[in-house]
Motif scaffolding. Structure first.
Motif, short mmCIF file in Angstrom:
data_model
loop_
_atom_site.label_atom_id
_atom_site.label_comp_id
_atom_site.label_asym_id
_atom_site.label_seq_id
_atom_site.Cartn_x
_atom_site.Cartn_y
_atom_site.Cartn_z
N LEU A 67 43.03 29.16 44.47
CA LEU A 67 42.60 28.89 45.84
C LEU A 67 41.15 28.42 45.86
O LEU A 67 40.81 27.45 46.53
CB LEU A 67 42.73 30.16 46.68
CG LEU A 67 44.10 30.84 46.70
CD1 LEU A 67 44.02 32.17 47.43
CD2 LEU A 67 45.14 29.93 47.30
N VAL A 68 40.29 29.14 45.14
CA VAL A 68 38.85 28.90 45.14
C VAL A 68 38.31 29.21 43.74
O VAL A 68 38.82 30.09 43.06
CB VAL A 68 38.17 29.84 46.17
CG1 VAL A 68 36.66 29.72 46.13
CG2 VAL A 68 38.67 29.58 47.58
N VAL A 69 37.27 28.48 43.35
CA VAL A 69 36.57 28.77 42.10
C VAL A 69 35.14 29.15 42.43
O VAL A 69 34.44 28.43 43.15
CB VAL A 69 36.59 27.55 41.14
CG1 VAL A 69 35.86 27.89 39.85
CG2 VAL A 69 38.02 27.09 40.87
N ILE A 70 34.71 30.34 41.93
CA ILE A 70 33.36 30.85 42.18
C ILE A 70 32.56 30.76 40.88
O ILE A 70 33.03 31.15 39.81
CB ILE A 70 33.40 32.32 42.66
CG1 ILE A 70 34.22 32.42 43.95
CG2 ILE A 70 31.98 32.86 42.88
CD1 ILE A 70 34.42 33.85 44.44
N ASP A 71 31.33 30.27 40.98
CA ASP A 71 30.45 30.13 39.82
C ASP A 71 30.14 31.49 39.21
O ASP A 71 29.89 32.46 39.92
CB ASP A 71 29.14 29.47 40.27
CG ASP A 71 28.23 29.10 39.12
OD1 ASP A 71 28.66 29.16 37.95
OD2 ASP A 71 27.07 28.73 39.39
N ASP A 72 30.19 31.54 37.88
CA ASP A 72 29.80 32.76 37.16
C ASP A 72 28.32 32.87 37.22
O ASP A 72 27.63 33.71 37.04
CB ASP A 72 30.27 32.71 35.71
CG ASP A 72 31.78 32.85 35.60
OD1 ASP A 72 32.41 33.41 36.50
OD2 ASP A 72 32.32 32.38 34.59
#
Length: 72
Positions: A67-72
């Protein structure tokens, strides 16, 4: 690569509450799904910057779909 937020079930996307480059905190609502007439909020499990929103309102998502990719 980032942290991938995936759908846990087949559902309709009712609303997307985030956009690319937006900062989010743990517990923020990212996406609202609907399945079998129940609304299911998808919450951020970590803080960070949204790298990519992969869905839009009106989409149908499958179990395991990103759905979404969040930065590490």
């Amino acid at each position: 690569m980032g942290h991938r937020v995936e759908s846990e079930l087949v559902a309709n996307v009712i609303a997307v509450h985030v956009a690319d480059d937006q900062m989010v905190a743990v517990g923020d609502e990212l996406v609202l799904l609907e399945s079998m007439k129940m609304e299911i909020p998808v919450l951020a499990e970590r803080s960070g910057r949204i790298l990519e929103v992969k869905v839009a309102a009106g989409d149908v998502v499958q179990e395991g779909e990103v759905l979404v990719v969040i930065d590490d």
